[in-house]
Design a protein around this motif. Sequence first.
Motif, PDB file in Angstrom:
ATOM      1  N   PHE A 230       0.828  -1.196   0.000  1.00 24.55           N
ATOM      2  CA  PHE A 230       0.000   0.000   0.000  1.00 24.55           C
ATOM      3  C   PHE A 230       0.866   1.250   0.000  1.00 24.55           C
ATOM      4  CE2 PHE A 230      -2.459   3.382   1.968  1.00 24.55           C
ATOM      5  CZ  PHE A 230      -3.678   3.265   1.335  1.00 24.55           C
ATOM      6  N   ALA A 231       0.422   2.292  -0.705  1.00 22.87           N
ATOM      7  CA  ALA A 231       1.098   3.586  -0.697  1.00 22.87           C
ATOM      8  C   ALA A 231       0.061   4.672  -0.953  1.00 22.87           C
ATOM      9  CB  ALA A 231       2.197   3.636  -1.756  1.00 22.87           C
ATOM     10  N   VAL A 232       0.373   5.871  -0.506  1.00 20.60           N
ATOM     11  CA  VAL A 232      -0.501   7.030  -0.708  1.00 20.60           C
ATOM     12  C   VAL A 232       0.297   8.117  -1.406  1.00 20.60           C
ATOM     13  CG1 VAL A 232      -1.869   8.833   0.403  1.00 20.60           C
ATOM     14  CG2 VAL A 232      -1.890   6.535   1.349  1.00 20.60           C
ATOM     15  N   VAL A 233      -0.274   8.689  -2.451  1.00 22.60           N
ATOM     16  CA  VAL A 233       0.304   9.860  -3.099  1.00 22.60           C
ATOM     17  C   VAL A 233      -0.412  11.095  -2.562  1.00 22.60           C
ATOM     18  CG1 VAL A 233       0.606  11.109  -5.274  1.00 22.60           C
ATOM     19  CG2 VAL A 233       0.946   8.630  -5.200  1.00 22.60           C
ATOM     20  N   TYR A 234       0.371  12.082  -2.141  1.00 24.60           N
ATOM     21  CA  TYR A 234      -0.193  13.331  -1.625  1.00 24.60           C
ATOM     22  C   TYR A 234       0.266  14.494  -2.489  1.00 24.60           C
ATOM     23  CZ  TYR A 234      -0.751  17.500   1.234  1.00 24.60           C
ATOM     24  OH  TYR A 234      -1.090  18.760   1.671  1.00 24.60           O
TER      25      TYR A 234
END
Length: 282
Positions: A230-234
Motif C-alpha cells: 500500500f502507498a498514498v500519493v499526496y
Amino acid sequence: MANPQSPSVYRRILASELRRLRSGSGLTQAQAEEAAGIGETSLSRYENGTNSMSIPVAEKLLTLYGEKQPRLGQLLELVKASRRRGGGQGLRGIIPTWFEDLVALERDASTVQQFALRVVPGYLQTERYARAVLSGGLIREDVERHVQARMARTLLLDGDEPFEYWVVLCESALRVLVGGRDVMREQLEHVAEMARRPNVTIQVLPDSHGAHASMNTEFQVLSFAIAPEFAVVYMDYPTGSLYLDVPTEVEPYHRAYTHLIKAALSDVQSLDMIKARAEELT
C-alpha cells in the motif's frame, strides 16, 4: 480519493493488508467469514475499505491468518486508528483540516519520497525560511503558529525510528531567494547538514537537464512497513489537497519518481551543489 478523512485512509491500508493476508492463507472470503464467525459480506466491506472493523473482529481475522505478536498488536493499533476521526491532534485549529490527513499518515509512514520544484520541502525548512514562505503565501494571519506547526513536523526526521526520507529537489529551489540572502544561506547550510543523516537522501535535479517526468507537479509518496503493498500519493494546492491510494493511480507516480532519481545528480554531487550555492550567498 480526494480530501479523505484520515480514518478512511487507514481503512484502505488495512484493506490492502487484509487482502494480502487472506490470499496468503488460501482462504476464500466466505471461508474466512465462516471460520471467524462474522456475517456474510462483512469481509468484502472490510477488504474494500468501506467499513471499519471492531477490535474483536480484527483480532479474530488476523489470528486466523496466522498473525502473531508483535505484528498482531501493531495491526490492531492500526485498526484503532481507522476508527478515530481527525489526524492532526495537537495541531488542530492551526493547520488546515485538509492537511490533517497528511500529518496523521506521515507519523506512521516508513518511507516518504518527495519531489519539490521551487521551495525547499517543509521537512527540511529552518524556522526563518518557513516564516518567509508562509508570510509570502495565502496564510497572512497567525503566521507564527503555522511556523511552529511546521517546525513540529521537522521532528519526524528525528527520534529512535524516523522514516526514510528521499527527496528530489529541483535546482531552482536552491536559487529562489526566499527571505533574502542571509535566510537562504542558512537554509541551504541546514539542507546540507540534513543530507548527512543516514535516513535522509537528497538529490538535486539540475536545471540543465531540461524536461523531466513531473514538470509542473510536486508530490509525495508515503509507504508503510506494516502494509508493504500500500502507498498514498499526496499533492496540495493553495486551498486544498489530493490523496491517491488506488494502486492504478499510485503506480504512475512510482514510475515518475524512478525517472526523476535517474535524472538527478547523485547525493554526493547534490551535496556539493548545495554547499556551493550556500557559499555564493556568503
